[in-house]
Design a protein around this motif. Structure first.
Motif, PDB file in Angstrom:
ATOM      1  N   LYS B 103       0.785  -1.237   0.000  1.00 53.90           N
ATOM      2  CA  LYS B 103       0.000   0.000   0.000  1.00 53.90           C
ATOM      3  C   LYS B 103       0.820   1.292   0.000  1.00 53.90           C
ATOM      4  CE  LYS B 103      -3.960   0.503   1.438  1.00 53.90           C
ATOM      5  NZ  LYS B 103      -5.362   0.589   1.815  1.00 53.90           N
ATOM      6  N   SER B 104       2.035   1.235   0.514  1.00 49.81           N
ATOM      7  CA  SER B 104       2.781   2.486   0.679  1.00 49.81           C
ATOM      8  C   SER B 104       3.721   2.771  -0.495  1.00 49.81           C
ATOM      9  CB  SER B 104       3.600   2.433   1.972  1.00 49.81           C
ATOM     10  OG  SER B 104       4.295   3.650   2.138  1.00 49.81           O
ATOM     11  N   ARG B 163      -4.440   5.364   0.476  1.00 47.54           N
ATOM     12  CA  ARG B 163      -2.968   5.393   0.411  1.00 47.54           C
ATOM     13  C   ARG B 163      -2.405   6.575   1.203  1.00 47.54           C
ATOM     14  NH1 ARG B 163      -0.565   3.511  -5.021  1.00 47.54           N
ATOM     15  NH2 ARG B 163      -0.972   1.557  -3.969  1.00 47.54           N
TER      16      ARG B 163
END
Lengths: 113, 227
Positions: B103-104, B163
């Motif tokens: 996700k990052s 995000r």
């Protein structure tokens, strides 16, 4: 007579031994030395070492996880990942601060005298 | 004397007695952290002390992943069960790291997550090797089941963040999780362990957990300063 020979023998032995020991010490001062730094429990131990120019600092990972040794200020050099049991040798020419780039709270210093 | 700053806090294990009247009491707070306070004690009896220790184990471990539940079990953990709790606690942080890598896009978060995955995998490997050497099989138990159940909820929560919000939520959780795990390992799992080698492994893990916490706080500070 034999007694004097014995005394002289012991005297000669002591002089020779002193010369040998002194000579070795002199050689030891002149030769590059090895200094060990252990990486354990998420620390460099000792945290700071004082060496002479040309001495070799050997870093050994004695911890439970992988570490590295990286020059801190400009990232001029790095050991790359050191798995448990692996070592990295660095010849010190000038003062340097270093850290583990994987665990940035681990920091150390080499001071060249 | 009321030691609890919040009604949801649980005072656990009046475990260490200093002299005759002062007890060191560990308190699990609502934000996962474990604080230690001292209490002047006049009335607590030994039997209460022993009972409180076992209740404390399940309360504190349930708090590891955010559930504040009433302790239902009061059974002492065996060494195979302690080993299983340790493995599960490590695996949970690897799973959080896996979510972060998906996700990052933040370099600091990604690097931190990779370190968590690598280090906790190394600990699990050593625990597995030790278990094999000792001829024991880590045993599933109520505490490890509760940890996994609560971790699933936290994973769902983390996956649900956008995000933009994920990085802060992930690193905040890492700070809270490591604080709770350090408290549980130091104050509960190590004292519960009988086998010397397993105890030594747990003791060796504590500096790594503390380094992870300091690293997480460093990243957390960086994120906050950029806002």
């Amino acid at each position: 007579m034999n007694r004097w020979i014995g005394v002289f023998g012991w005297f000669a032995f002591a002089v020779a031994a002193g010369w040998l020991v002194g000579g070795c010490q002199q050689v030891r001062h002149q030769a590059a030395a090895r200094v060990d730094v252990s990486l354990r429990q998420m620390q460099f131990a000792p945290t700071e070492v004082r060496v002479h120019a040309g001495d070799t600092v050997v870093f050994t990972n004695n911890d439970i996880v992988t570490h590295d040794v990286t020059e801190e200020t400009a990232k001029l050099w790095t050991s790359g990942p050191l798995v448990v049991g692996e070592s990295f040798a660095f010849v010190a020419q000038k003062d340097v601060t270093y850290y583990c780039s994987i665990h940035p709270i681990m920091k150390g210093k080499i001071t060249v005298e | 004397m009321n030691l609890l700053a919040h009604p949801m806090e649980y005072a656990i294990l009046p475990k260490v007695t200093i002299g005759r009247e002062i007890n060191v009491v560990t308190v699990c707070t609502v934000d996962h952290s474990i604080r230690v306070v001292t209490k002047i004690k006049n009335t607590m009896k030994k039997t209460k002390k022993k009972y409180g220790r076992y209740v404390a184990l399940s309360v504190a471990l349930s708090l590891l992943v955010g559930t504040i539940g009433v302790a239902q079990e009061s059974t002492k953990l065996s060494d195979p069960e302690v080993a299983h709790v340790a493995v599960v606690a490590n695996q949970i942080d690897i799973d959080y790291a896996t979510i972060a890598t998906k996700k990052s896009k933040n370099a600091d978060i990604l690097k931190f997550a990779q370190t968590m995955a690598n280090d906790h995998e190394a600990v699990i490997k050593q625990a597995a090797e030790l278990a094999k050497k000792l001829g024991v099989t880590p045993k599933d138990n109520a505490v490890s089941k509760q940890l996994l159940e609560d971790a699933k909820k936290k994973q769902k929560e983390l996956n649900g963040y956008s995000r933009a919000a994920f990085d802060q939520a992930y690193i905040d959780n890492e700070v809270a999780y490591h604080k709770a795990v350090i408290g549980a390992v130091e104050n509960l799992l190590i004292p519960e362990t009988d086998n010397g080698e397993l105890k030594a492994l747990l003791e060796n893990v504590v500096p790594a957990l503390k380094a992870h916490l300091a690293h997480a706080e460093m990243v957390q500070k960086e994120l906050t300063s950029k806002k």
